[in-house]
Write an enzyme that holds these catalytic residues in place. Structure first.
Site, PDB file in Angstrom:
ATOM      1  N   GLU A  19      36.339  51.126  42.945  1.00  0.00           N
ATOM      2  CA  GLU A  19      36.707  52.391  43.085  1.00  0.00           C
ATOM      3  C   GLU A  19      37.868  52.644  42.066  1.00  0.00           C
ATOM      4  OE1 GLU A  19      37.248  53.796  47.134  1.00  0.00           O
ATOM      5  OE2 GLU A  19      35.493  52.872  47.729  1.00  0.00           O
TER       6      GLU A  19
HETATM    7  C1  LIG Z   1      31.708  43.915  45.589  1.00  0.00           C
HETATM    8  C2  LIG Z   1      31.358  45.266  44.870  1.00  0.00           C
HETATM    9  C3  LIG Z   1      31.172  46.230  45.547  1.00  0.00           C
HETATM   10  C4  LIG Z   1      30.962  47.457  44.680  1.00  0.00           C
HETATM   11  N1  LIG Z   1      30.321  48.568  45.161  1.00  0.00           N
HETATM   12  C5  LIG Z   1      29.813  49.637  44.441  1.00  0.00           C
HETATM   13  C6  LIG Z   1      29.206  50.888  44.946  1.00  0.00           C
HETATM   14  O1  LIG Z   1      28.914  51.032  46.094  1.00  0.00           O
HETATM   15  N2  LIG Z   1      28.541  51.693  44.078  1.00  0.00           N
HETATM   16  C7  LIG Z   1      28.902  51.461  42.645  1.00  0.00           C
HETATM   17  O2  LIG Z   1      28.543  52.461  41.983  1.00  0.00           O
HETATM   18  N3  LIG Z   1      29.613  50.463  42.002  1.00  0.00           N
HETATM   19  C8  LIG Z   1      30.125  49.668  42.931  1.00  0.00           C
HETATM   20  N4  LIG Z   1      30.844  48.309  42.386  1.00  0.00           N
HETATM   21  C9  LIG Z   1      31.016  48.558  40.916  1.00  0.00           C
HETATM   22  C10 LIG Z   1      32.555  48.873  40.571  1.00  0.00           C
HETATM   23  O3  LIG Z   1      33.080  49.984  40.973  1.00  0.00           O
HETATM   24  C11 LIG Z   1      32.848  48.176  39.322  1.00  0.00           C
HETATM   25  O4  LIG Z   1      32.707  46.782  39.319  1.00  0.00           O
HETATM   26  C12 LIG Z   1      34.225  48.506  38.591  1.00  0.00           C
HETATM   27  O5  LIG Z   1      33.868  49.983  38.307  1.00  0.00           O
HETATM   28  C13 LIG Z   1      34.578  48.181  37.450  1.00  0.00           C
HETATM   29  O6  LIG Z   1      33.379  47.942  36.512  1.00  0.00           O
HETATM   30  P1  LIG Z   1      32.996  46.760  36.002  1.00  0.00           P
HETATM   31  O7  LIG Z   1      32.988  45.826  36.875  1.00  0.00           O
HETATM   32  O8  LIG Z   1      31.620  46.883  35.143  1.00  0.00           O
HETATM   33  O9  LIG Z   1      34.181  46.402  34.755  1.00  0.00           O
HETATM   34  P2  LIG Z   1      34.204  46.811  33.442  1.00  0.00           P
HETATM   35  O10 LIG Z   1      34.240  48.359  33.233  1.00  0.00           O
HETATM   36  O11 LIG Z   1      33.272  45.879  32.496  1.00  0.00           O
HETATM   37  O12 LIG Z   1      35.752  46.317  33.138  1.00  0.00           O
HETATM   38  C14 LIG Z   1      36.132  44.945  33.051  1.00  0.00           C
HETATM   39  C15 LIG Z   1      37.616  44.851  32.739  1.00  0.00           C
HETATM   40  O13 LIG Z   1      38.081  45.548  31.432  1.00  0.00           O
HETATM   41  C16 LIG Z   1      39.270  46.624  32.154  1.00  0.00           C
HETATM   42  N5  LIG Z   1      38.957  47.782  31.402  1.00  0.00           N
HETATM   43  C17 LIG Z   1      37.713  48.539  31.161  1.00  0.00           C
HETATM   44  N6  LIG Z   1      37.843  49.693  30.589  1.00  0.00           N
HETATM   45  C18 LIG Z   1      39.126  49.782  30.051  1.00  0.00           C
HETATM   46  C19 LIG Z   1      39.968  50.769  29.266  1.00  0.00           C
HETATM   47  N7  LIG Z   1      39.505  51.604  28.860  1.00  0.00           N
HETATM   48  N8  LIG Z   1      41.250  50.487  29.289  1.00  0.00           N
HETATM   49  C20 LIG Z   1      41.890  49.110  30.077  1.00  0.00           C
HETATM   50  N9  LIG Z   1      41.043  48.421  30.506  1.00  0.00           N
HETATM   51  C21 LIG Z   1      39.769  48.472  30.695  1.00  0.00           C
HETATM   52  C22 LIG Z   1      38.705  46.645  33.467  1.00  0.00           C
HETATM   53  O14 LIG Z   1      39.956  47.145  34.298  1.00  0.00           O
HETATM   54  C23 LIG Z   1      38.197  45.395  34.023  1.00  0.00           C
HETATM   55  O15 LIG Z   1      39.659  44.678  34.134  1.00  0.00           O
HETATM   56  C24 LIG Z   1      30.975  47.359  43.177  1.00  0.00           C
HETATM   57  C25 LIG Z   1      31.443  46.245  42.619  1.00  0.00           C
HETATM   58  C26 LIG Z   1      31.646  44.957  43.262  1.00  0.00           C
HETATM   59  C27 LIG Z   1      31.962  43.869  42.763  1.00  0.00           C
END
Ligand SMILES: Cc1cc2nc3c(=O)[nH]c(=O)nc-3n(C[C@H](O)[C@H](O)[C@H](O)COP(=O)(O)OP(=O)(O)OC[C@H]3O[C@@H](n4cnc5c(N)ncnc54)[C@H](O)[C@@H]3O)c2cc1C
Length: 638
Positions: A417
Site C-alpha cells: 500500500e
Molecule cells: C504480502 C503482500 C500482499 C500484497 N497485496 C497486494 C494486493 O492485494 N493487491 C496488489 O495490487 N498488490 C499487492 N501487493 C503488492 C505490493 O503493493 C507491492 O509489493 C508494492 O507496491 C511494492 O512493489 P514491488 O514489490 O514490486 O517493489 P518495487 O516497486 O520493485 O520496489 C523495490 C524497492 O525499490 C523502491 N522503489 C521503487 N521505486 C522507487 C522510486 N521511484 N524511488 C525510490 N524508491 C523506489 C521500493 O520502495 C522498494 O524498496 C502485495 C505484496 C505483498 C508482498
C-alpha cells in the site's frame, strides 16, 4: 515494456488529485502554518456512530476470543473456513458498507478499531478484512460506482462475497506506468489479458477489482481503467498461492487472465481513471494499516509490561534496568501517539470537513515504521524468548507469546500500500506542491525560456509575501497554547510551541532545498525523505497533545495521558533535531559514489567468501499473455 522515469512520473502525476477543496492540517504544516484550530478541540464521533460501533466491537471481540485460534492459523498457514464463515455471519465483511446495501455502516473510526481488534487475534484476519473492504470492491464502488453497480455488488460484499484488489504485476510494483494487463473493447464487453501478482484474498475471492490498460482508439480514450470482475469468469486461473515471511494465513495469489470477457457495465468510472480511483480509494483506505500497527503497539506494551516486571536478572526485574526501561517507555509513548494519529485522522475522515489525504499517508508511513521498531524492541526485551516461536515456548511449558511472529507480520506494512520510499515521494510531492504551483515551470527542464521568465515573476511575488511569514509565529511567545499546561500536569504547551516553530523551520528548509537544487530537488530523495519524516513527527506530536487534552477534559486518564504525550514529544523532539541536522549534514553524496562503485563492480571482491543459496531463475517471471498451463488453485468459501 520500457518506461522512462519521465513517463512514470507523468502517469503518477496524472493520477494525483490536484485540487484542495477542503482545509488540510498537514498541508498547512508543510507550508509553515501550524493550524491547531483544524484539529483542536479533538473532533468527537456522533453518539449513534459510537453506539453502533461499540455494539459491533463487543460482538467481534467475543468472536475473536471464542472462535479464533491465532496459533492454529500461524501453524497451518491458513484461516480455517469456519472462521471466515463466522466473520461473515457477524457482518465483518460489511463493516464499512452502508446499511442501505446490507452493511453495518460503521464509521471510519470504529472500522479501524475493529480491524485493530481482529488483527490482534490473528494479523492474517486483519489483512483479509482490510483487503476486502479498504481496497477491494466496496470502497471504489462507494466512491466511484454507479447506483446500478452498487446495488449489484455491495449487498454481495456485505453478505460475505470476498473481494480483492489487483494492481501489481510481476513487472509492475511501485511504478504503475508499466502496467501490462490489457482490456480490449469488444462489442459491449472488454476482453482482459495479463497476469497479476500478490493479490491478497485472490485465492478465495468471489469478486475482483482489476486494473487494466485500455488501448487508445477513435472511440476509446483508453488508459489504465478499473473493472469489477467475477472471480469465476471463464479464462481466470489462480496459478499459485504465495507464501511469505509473515501473514502466513493470507490467501495471496498469482492470477492469470486469458481472454476474460467483462461487461462494459462493470467498468468503474471512465476509461483512464483507474489510477485516480485507486489513489482516491487509498486516501482513507490507507488508514487500515496504521490501525493494525496501533493495535500491535498496544499488544507490545501489554507483553513488555507483564514480562519485564516478572523477569528478574542481575538482582531486579529487567524493567528496572535502564536499558530495558528506555525501550518500554518508547513502546508506551509511541503507542499513545500512534493511536492519537489514527483516531484523529479517522475522526477527521468521518467528519469530512478536512482533506485528510496527507494525514492518512503520514499515518501509514509513520505507523508502519514505528510499529516495526516497537516490535523489534519487544523481541529484545523478551531476550532469547523473543526469538522463539509461540508453539515452541508452549511446548516446553511457557506462555506462548508470539513476539517473533509479530515482528515478521509487521514487516510487510513498510512495503505494501505504498512502500516507505514511495510514501516519502508521494507526501513530498504534496509538501512542495505550493512551491511547484508557483515555481513549477521555473524548474521544469522542458519549459521554454519565455514561460520560465513568467514563472520567475510569479514565484518572486509569492515568495516575497510568503517568506517573511516564516520568520515569526506564536511558537516564540512564551504564553502561547497555555491551555495545554493545566496545573499539576506536564507542559504540553511548550511542545506545541516547538511544533509551531519547527513547521516554519521545515518550510524554510524546503524552500532552501528548492532554491539550491531547483529541478534536481526531485532526485534528492534523502533530503525529501527527511522533510517528510519531520512532518510526520510534528503531526504525531500535535495529535498526541490534542488527544491528551481531550482525555483530560473528559476526565478520562487525563494526567497519565499528559505524561505519555509529554514523553512522546520529548522523544520525538530529539528525532526531529537529528532529522533537521541530517538535512544538511549527511552522506548522500558519498553514498551515491559508493552505489556507482557497487553497480560498476568495483567492490565485487568484497562478496567473496560466501555462497548464494538462491535457486536459479529469472528475477522477474515471464508473463507472456496466453492460456494458463497450471492447475487452478482458486477455491470458494461458501
Ligand atoms: C504480502 C503482500 C500482499 C500484497 N497485496 C497486494 C494486493 O492485494 N493487491 C496488489 O495490487 N498488490 C499487492 N501487493 C503488492 C505490493 O503493493 C507491492 O509489493 C508494492 O507496491 C511494492 O512493489 P514491488 O514489490 O514490486 O517493489 P518495487 O516497486 O520493485 O520496489 C523495490 C524497492 O525499490 C523502491 N522503489 C521503487 N521505486 C522507487 C522510486 N521511484 N524511488 C525510490 N524508491 C523506489 C521500493 O520502495 C522498494 O524498496 C502485495 C505484496 C505483498 C508482498
Amino acid at each position: 515494456m520500457t518506461v522512462s522515469e519521465r513517463e512514470a512520473r507523468q502517469v503518477a502525476e496524472a493520477a494525483r488529485e490536484r485540487h484542495w477543496r477542503k482545509p488540510s492540517f498537514a498541508r498547512e504544516l508543510f507550508l509553515g502554518r501550524f493550524r491547531l484550530d483544524l484539529v483542536h478541540p479533538h473532533p468527537r464521533p456522533a453518539d449513534e456512530d459510537v453506539r453502533r460501533g461499540e455494539e459491533f466491537l463487543a460482538r467481534l471481540r467475543e468472536f475473536c476470543e471464542t472462535s479464533v485460534d491465532g496459533r492454529l492459523i500461524e501453524r497451518e498457514g491458513r484461516i480455517p473456513d469456519e472462521v471466515i464463515k463466522g466473520l461473515k455471519s457477524i457482518g465483518a465483511f460489511g463493516m464499512k458498507i452502508d446499511p442501505e446495501y446490507g452493511g453495518l455502516g460503521l464509521s471510519q473510526l470504529h472500522y479501524n478499531k475493529a480491524l485493530a481488534l481482529a488483527a490482534s487475534a490473528a494479523p492474517a484476519i486483519g489483512a483479509l478484512l482490510s483487503a476486502h473492504q479498504s481496497i477491494g470492491v466496496p470502497q471504489p464502488l462507494r466512491l466511484f460506482g454507479t447506483e446500478e453497480q452498487r446495488r449489484a455488488f455491495l449487498p454481495r460484499c456485505a453478505g460475505g462475497d470476498i473481494s480483492a484488489f489487483l494492481l501489481t504485476e510481476p513487472d509492475v510494483g511501485s511504478d504503475p506506468a508499466r502496467l501490462a494487463t490489457t482490456a480490449v473493447p469488444d462489442g459491449d464487453d472488454y476482453v482482459l489479458d495479463g497476469v497479476k501478482l500478490w493479490t491478497t484474498n485472490g485465492v478465495v475471492a468471489d469478486l475482483l477489482v482489476v486494473m487494466a490498460r485500455v488501448p487508445e482508439s477513435e472511440e476509446h480514450p483508453g488508459g489504465i481503467t478499473a473493472f469489477v470482475v467475477e472471480a469465476d469468469s471463464e479464462g481466470i486461473t489462480v496459478e499459485n498461492r504465495n507464501a511469505f515471511m509473515g501473514l502466513r494465513g493470507i490467501e495471496n495469489g498469482v492470477t492469470r487472465f486469458h481472454r476474460v470477457r467483462v461487461p462494459a457495465a462493470h467498468r468503474i468510472g471512465p476509461e483512464g481513471a483507474g489510477l485516480k480511483i485507486a489513489l482516491t480509494t487509498l486516501n482513507t483506505g490507507r488508514l487500515s494499516l496504521p490501525a493494525m500497527c496501533a493495535g500491535a503497539g498496544k499488544w507490545c506494551l501489554k507483553i513488555a509490561r507483564e514480562w519485564s516486571a516478572a523477569r528478574e536478572q542481575w538482582g531486579k526485574p529487567i524493567a528496572r534496568h535502564e536499558a530495558v526501561g528506555t525501550k518500554i517507555s518508547f513502546i508506551a509513548a509511541t503507542t499513545f501517539a500512534l493511536e492519537a494519529v489514527l483516531d484523529l485522522s479517522s475522526q477527521m475522515a468521518d467528519d469530512d470537513r478536512n482533506d485528510i489525504r496527507i494525514e492518512a499517508a503520514l499515518a501509514k508511513l509513520y505507523g508502519s515504521e514505528m510499529a516495526w521498531r516497537m516490535a523489534d524492541e519487544l523481541v529484545q526485551v523478551r531476550g532469547g524468548r523473543g526469538f522463539e516461536t509461540a508453539d515452541s515456548l508452549a511446548a516446553r511449558g511457557e506462555r506462548g507469546v508470539p513476539a517473533e511472529q509479530m515482528l515478521r507480520d509487521l514487516r510487510i506494512n513498510r512495503i505494501f500500500e505504498g512502500s516507505t520510499e514511495i510514501m516519502h515521494l508521494l507526501i513530498a510531492r504534496e509538501a512542495v506542491d505550493a512551491h511547484l504551483s508557483v515555481a513549477g515551470d521555473l524548474i521544469d527542464p522542458d519549459t521554454t525560456l519565455t514561460d520560465k521568465g513568467k514563472a520567475a515573476v510569479r514565484a518572486g511575488g509569492f515568495y516575497a509575501r510568503w517568506l517573511p511569514k516564516l520568520v515569526v509565529g506564536p511558537g516564540r511567545l512564551p504564553g502561547a497554547y497555555r491551555e495545554f499546561h493545566p496545573a499539576g500536569h506536564p507542559d504540553l504547551a511548550d511542545h506545541l510551541r516547538h511544533v509551531e516553530r519547527s513547521c516554519r523551520r521545515l518550510a524554510r528548509a524546503t524552500f532552501l532545498g528548492m532554491a539550491r537544487w531547483q529541478g534536481k530537488l526531485e532526485a534528492k530523495q534523502g533530503f525529501l525523505g527527511r522533510i517528510v519524516d519531520i512532518g510526520a513527527e510534528l503531526f504525531a506530536m500535535s495529535a498526541a497533545c490534542v488527544r491528551a487534552e481531550m482525555l483530560r477534559s473528559e476526565g478520562d486518564n487525563g494526567r497519565a495521558a499528559y505524561q505519555l504525550a509529554d514523553a512522546f514529544c520529548r522523544q520525538a523532539r530529539i528525532r526531529v533535531e537529528e532529522l533537521f541536522d541530517r538535512l544538511w549534514t549527511n552522506t548522500d553524496d558519498v553514498d551515491r559514489k559508493v552505489v556507482r562503485g557497487v553497480l560498476g563492480g568495483v567492490y565485487t571482491w568484497l562478496e567473496e567468501g560466501v555462497v548464494d543459496p538462491s535457486t536459479p531463475g529469472p528475477w522477474i517471471a515471464d508473463t507472456t499473455p496466453g492460456a494458463s498451463t497450471r492447475p487452478d488453485v482458486h477455491r470458494t468459501i461458501g
